[in-house]
Design a protein around this motif. Structure first.
Motif, PDB file in Angstrom:
ATOM      1  N   TYR A  35      53.867  38.331  39.833  1.00 42.41           N
ATOM      2  CA  TYR A  35      53.840  39.144  41.053  1.00 42.41           C
ATOM      3  C   TYR A  35      55.179  39.144  41.784  1.00 42.41           C
ATOM      4  O   TYR A  35      55.319  39.819  42.791  1.00 42.41           O
ATOM      5  CB  TYR A  35      52.784  38.628  42.039  1.00 42.41           C
ATOM      6  CG  TYR A  35      51.341  38.699  41.600  1.00 42.41           C
ATOM      7  CD1 TYR A  35      50.938  39.456  40.507  1.00 42.41           C
ATOM      8  CD2 TYR A  35      50.358  38.013  42.312  1.00 42.41           C
ATOM      9  CE1 TYR A  35      49.604  39.510  40.136  1.00 42.41           C
ATOM     10  CE2 TYR A  35      49.027  38.075  41.943  1.00 42.41           C
ATOM     11  CZ  TYR A  35      48.648  38.812  40.849  1.00 42.41           C
ATOM     12  OH  TYR A  35      47.330  38.862  40.496  1.00 42.41           O
ATOM     13  N   VAL A  74      54.067  31.308  45.043  1.00 47.35           N
ATOM     14  CA  VAL A  74      53.578  30.851  46.347  1.00 47.35           C
ATOM     15  C   VAL A  74      53.420  29.338  46.335  1.00 47.35           C
ATOM     16  O   VAL A  74      53.471  28.702  45.280  1.00 47.35           O
ATOM     17  CB  VAL A  74      52.280  31.577  46.754  1.00 47.35           C
ATOM     18  CG1 VAL A  74      52.545  33.060  46.976  1.00 47.35           C
ATOM     19  CG2 VAL A  74      51.181  31.383  45.714  1.00 47.35           C
ATOM     20  N   PHE A  76      51.238  26.954  46.549  1.00 48.23           N
ATOM     21  CA  PHE A  76      50.381  26.105  45.700  1.00 48.23           C
ATOM     22  C   PHE A  76      50.984  25.967  44.298  1.00 48.23           C
ATOM     23  O   PHE A  76      50.753  24.965  43.618  1.00 48.23           O
ATOM     24  CB  PHE A  76      48.937  26.633  45.675  1.00 48.23           C
ATOM     25  CG  PHE A  76      48.682  27.793  44.741  1.00 48.23           C
ATOM     26  CD1 PHE A  76      48.482  27.603  43.374  1.00 48.23           C
ATOM     27  CD2 PHE A  76      48.625  29.095  45.226  1.00 48.23           C
ATOM     28  CE1 PHE A  76      48.238  28.674  42.523  1.00 48.23           C
ATOM     29  CE2 PHE A  76      48.373  30.171  44.372  1.00 48.23           C
ATOM     30  CZ  PHE A  76      48.190  29.956  43.020  1.00 48.23           C
ATOM     31  N   CYS A  99      49.239  31.555  50.675  1.00 45.43           N
ATOM     32  CA  CYS A  99      48.223  32.306  49.919  1.00 45.43           C
ATOM     33  C   CYS A  99      46.992  32.314  50.815  1.00 45.43           C
ATOM     34  O   CYS A  99      46.625  31.267  51.371  1.00 45.43           O
ATOM     35  CB  CYS A  99      47.948  31.590  48.604  1.00 45.43           C
ATOM     36  SG  CYS A  99      46.443  32.145  47.773  1.00 45.43           S
ATOM     37  N   SER A 100      46.343  33.456  50.963  1.00 46.80           N
ATOM     38  CA  SER A 100      45.218  33.517  51.905  1.00 46.80           C
ATOM     39  C   SER A 100      44.061  32.618  51.459  1.00 46.80           C
ATOM     40  O   SER A 100      43.275  32.154  52.290  1.00 46.80           O
ATOM     41  CB  SER A 100      44.727  34.954  52.082  1.00 46.80           C
ATOM     42  OG  SER A 100      44.247  35.484  50.862  1.00 46.80           O
ATOM     43  N   LEU A 101      43.961  32.357  50.162  1.00 45.71           N
ATOM     44  CA  LEU A 101      42.892  31.470  49.688  1.00 45.71           C
ATOM     45  C   LEU A 101      43.172  30.031  50.122  1.00 45.71           C
ATOM     46  O   LEU A 101      42.276  29.326  50.593  1.00 45.71           O
ATOM     47  CB  LEU A 101      42.802  31.551  48.165  1.00 45.71           C
ATOM     48  CG  LEU A 101      42.237  32.865  47.637  1.00 45.71           C
ATOM     49  CD1 LEU A 101      42.448  32.981  46.141  1.00 45.71           C
ATOM     50  CD2 LEU A 101      40.762  32.987  47.982  1.00 45.71           C
ATOM     51  N   CYS A 186      41.035  36.652  48.683  1.00 48.64           N
ATOM     52  CA  CYS A 186      42.448  37.022  48.568  1.00 48.64           C
ATOM     53  C   CYS A 186      42.648  38.351  49.287  1.00 48.64           C
ATOM     54  O   CYS A 186      41.952  39.330  48.980  1.00 48.64           O
ATOM     55  CB  CYS A 186      42.803  37.146  47.091  1.00 48.64           C
ATOM     56  SG  CYS A 186      44.289  38.145  46.835  1.00 48.64           S
ATOM     57  N   VAL A 187      43.606  38.400  50.210  1.00 49.94           N
ATOM     58  CA  VAL A 187      43.821  39.640  50.983  1.00 49.94           C
ATOM     59  C   VAL A 187      44.281  40.806  50.104  1.00 49.94           C
ATOM     60  O   VAL A 187      44.076  41.960  50.462  1.00 49.94           O
ATOM     61  CB  VAL A 187      44.854  39.446  52.129  1.00 49.94           C
ATOM     62  CG1 VAL A 187      44.302  38.552  53.225  1.00 49.94           C
ATOM     63  CG2 VAL A 187      46.195  38.941  51.616  1.00 49.94           C
ATOM     64  N   HIS A 189      43.510  41.342  46.631  1.00 51.75           N
ATOM     65  CA  HIS A 189      42.457  41.851  45.739  1.00 51.75           C
ATOM     66  C   HIS A 189      41.240  42.354  46.498  1.00 51.75           C
ATOM     67  O   HIS A 189      40.538  43.254  46.034  1.00 51.75           O
ATOM     68  CB  HIS A 189      42.078  40.770  44.723  1.00 51.75           C
ATOM     69  CG  HIS A 189      43.180  40.494  43.751  1.00 51.75           C
ATOM     70  ND1 HIS A 189      44.192  39.607  44.019  1.00 51.75           N
ATOM     71  CD2 HIS A 189      43.456  41.038  42.539  1.00 51.75           C
ATOM     72  CE1 HIS A 189      45.040  39.587  43.000  1.00 51.75           C
ATOM     73  NE2 HIS A 189      44.618  40.451  42.091  1.00 51.75           N
ATOM     74  N   GLU A 214      39.578  38.150  41.272  1.00 55.06           N
ATOM     75  CA  GLU A 214      39.562  37.924  42.725  1.00 55.06           C
ATOM     76  C   GLU A 214      39.124  39.192  43.456  1.00 55.06           C
ATOM     77  O   GLU A 214      39.033  39.205  44.688  1.00 55.06           O
ATOM     78  CB  GLU A 214      40.959  37.516  43.216  1.00 55.06           C
ATOM     79  CG  GLU A 214      41.387  36.134  42.768  1.00 55.06           C
ATOM     80  CD  GLU A 214      42.861  35.864  43.033  1.00 55.06           C
ATOM     81  OE1 GLU A 214      43.516  36.656  43.728  1.00 55.06           O
ATOM     82  OE2 GLU A 214      43.366  34.853  42.514  1.00 55.06           O
ATOM     83  N   CYS A 283      51.232  41.236  47.128  1.00 57.59           N
ATOM     84  CA  CYS A 283      51.038  40.014  47.919  1.00 57.59           C
ATOM     85  C   CYS A 283      52.229  39.811  48.862  1.00 57.59           C
ATOM     86  O   CYS A 283      53.367  39.693  48.413  1.00 57.59           O
ATOM     87  CB  CYS A 283      50.905  38.828  46.969  1.00 57.59           C
ATOM     88  SG  CYS A 283      50.763  37.254  47.823  1.00 57.59           S
ATOM     89  N   TRP A 285      53.190  37.288  50.410  1.00 60.26           N
ATOM     90  CA  TRP A 285      53.861  35.988  50.255  1.00 60.26           C
ATOM     91  C   TRP A 285      54.679  35.943  48.963  1.00 60.26           C
ATOM     92  O   TRP A 285      55.773  35.403  48.947  1.00 60.26           O
ATOM     93  CB  TRP A 285      52.827  34.860  50.322  1.00 60.26           C
ATOM     94  CG  TRP A 285      52.187  34.774  51.672  1.00 60.26           C
ATOM     95  CD1 TRP A 285      52.791  34.386  52.835  1.00 60.26           C
ATOM     96  CD2 TRP A 285      50.839  35.115  52.019  1.00 60.26           C
ATOM     97  NE1 TRP A 285      51.902  34.452  53.877  1.00 60.26           N
ATOM     98  CE2 TRP A 285      50.688  34.896  53.404  1.00 60.26           C
ATOM     99  CE3 TRP A 285      49.732  35.567  51.304  1.00 60.26           C
ATOM    100  CZ2 TRP A 285      49.496  35.120  54.085  1.00 60.26           C
ATOM    101  CZ3 TRP A 285      48.542  35.792  51.966  1.00 60.26           C
ATOM    102  CH2 TRP A 285      48.431  35.571  53.337  1.00 60.26           C
ATOM    103  N   MET A 286      54.139  36.519  47.908  1.00 63.28           N
ATOM    104  CA  MET A 286      54.929  36.607  46.673  1.00 63.28           C
ATOM    105  C   MET A 286      56.213  37.395  46.945  1.00 63.28           C
ATOM    106  O   MET A 286      57.279  37.108  46.392  1.00 63.28           O
ATOM    107  CB  MET A 286      54.128  37.329  45.583  1.00 63.28           C
ATOM    108  CG  MET A 286      52.973  36.538  45.041  1.00 63.28           C
ATOM    109  SD  MET A 286      53.552  35.305  43.868  1.00 63.28           S
ATOM    110  CE  MET A 286      51.974  34.643  43.301  1.00 63.28           C
TER     111      MET A 286
HETATM  112 FE1  SF4 Z   1      47.001  34.278  47.030  1.00 63.49          FE
HETATM  113 FE2  SF4 Z   1      46.103  36.718  46.701  1.00 63.49          FE
HETATM  114 FE3  SF4 Z   1      48.710  36.321  46.973  1.00 63.49          FE
HETATM  115 FE4  SF4 Z   1      47.423  35.556  44.713  1.00 63.49          FE
HETATM  116  S1  SF4 Z   1      47.719  37.630  45.469  1.00 63.49           S
HETATM  117  S2  SF4 Z   1      48.907  34.363  45.877  1.00 63.49           S
HETATM  118  S3  SF4 Z   1      45.461  34.922  45.576  1.00 63.49           S
HETATM  119  S4  SF4 Z   1      47.133  35.940  48.529  1.00 63.49           S
END
Ligand code: SF4
Ligand code: 13P
Length: 329
Positions: A35, A74, A76, A99-101, A186-187, A189, A214, A283, A285-286
């Protein structure tokens, strides 16, 4: 949010050269997720790093001899690398890439939830903090979740699953396991919409639909293939269709086009900017990872991932189980 992509060709080439040199000098290897920006995927491949799904990123980092892992993805993903490789330096271009999760499953709430259900085996998605992994019996990623839960179900175990409710429901469906689900999402998906997808499918009846698990249940129900990012890329290569409608982050198109250069890839529809869509198939954050902050962390050594050693050891138990399970498949 500032655009991390570098549009000026001269600046881009200069940054690429700087990153190549710094990776060599620092005995570092770049481990990137599908991503992230195309430029990061390109330079990871070019320099002997990897571009992969979250499970293969973890496996690659653990196998590679470099003393520094630079994880473009991200948080994690950087933490998983550190959990598995305490002796290595793990850097990330942007520590604020969440990551929203992960954000939706804080350890302070998750631990009492687990304590209230001592009869259940705790299985957490890799998209969680090290502290949450430390309370888990198993860590899984989307590429291996069904296999692990099926194995546990066959052993008669009941599951407590966190944090993604859509992936959890999908795994429950596939395995028939008794699963208690944390209600995260996940915001990216969650924004895919089945009614709009049906319209795109009607306009492209020849297309196969590829969906990351997701996504919501009604979107998964329309899929020809449901799978992790790597499994979706494999499907694009393997299936005979020339056109694909893809419900996951659009960053994946870089690798999909490489895997099947003559095929056509269409983004699955979301509510669209200005409607209910928060992230619109990318995403946020990505998207914080780019050539500039990659070069900067390699130069300065900032943004190093550190994890409390007691938490790391406990998180390693559940994470290593996933790696060992994968090795046994
Ligand atoms: Fe998290 Fe969704 Fe981004 Fe994957 S796409 S890192 S699950 S927020
Ligand atoms: P994969 O393990 O399929 O790459 O998924 C990671 C992720 O964050 C998807 O949103």
């Amino acid at each position: 949010m500032p655009d991390p992509r570098v549009h000026d060709p001269a600046e881009r080439e200069a940054l690429m050269e700087r990153v190549r040199r710094l990776l060599r000098e620092q005995d570092a290897v770049l481990v990137a997720h599908y991503y992230t920006d195309d430029d990061l995927q390109l330079i990871a491949e070019e320099t002997g790093g990897c571009v992969a799904d979250s499970l293969e990123m973890a496996r690659f980092g653990a196998r590679h001899a470099a003393t520094t892992l630079v994880v473009a993805g991200v948080r994690f993903m950087g933490e998983t690398a550190k959990i598995l490789n305490p002796e290595k330096r793990v850097l990330m271009p942007e520590l604020g890439a969440e990551c929203s999760l992960d954000l939706g499953c804080p350890a302070e709430e998750f631990v009492p939830f687990c304590d209230a259900h001592p009869d259940r085996t705790v299985v957490v998605y890799a998209n969680t903090s090290a502290a949450v992994k430390a309370r888990a019996d198993w860590v899984v990623t989307s590429s291996i979740a069904v296999d692990v839960v099926r194995h546990l179900h066959q052993r008669g175990e009941k599951i407590l699953w966190a944090p993604d409710r859509h992936l959890g429901r999908y795994v429950q469906d596939q395995t028939g396991a008794d699963m208690l689900l944390w209600q995260g999402a996940c915001v990216v998906h969650e924004a895919f919409q089945a009614d709009l997808l049906r319209q795109v499918m009607a306009a492209h009846p020849e297309a196969a639909v590829l969906v990351h698990p997701e996504s919501p249940e009604d979107v998964i129900a329309l899929a020809d293939v449901v799978g992790s990012t790597t499994q979706l890329i494999d499907a694009a290569r393997r299936l005979s269709n020339d056109t694909f409608i893809v419900a996951t982050d659009r960053g994946i198109f870089y690798k999909m086009k490489q895997a099947a250069p003559h095929k056509t890839f269409i983004e699955a529809p979301t509510g669209g900017a200005g409607a209910t869509c928060v992230s619109c198939a990318h995403c946020p954050w990505m998207a914080m990872n780019g050539l500039r902050n990659l070069a900067a962390v390699l130069e300065t050594g900032t943004n190093e991932i550190t994890i409390d050693e007691d938490i790391r050891r406990r998180a390693l138990r559940a994470t290593q189980r996933m790696i060992d399970f994968r090795a046994g498949i």
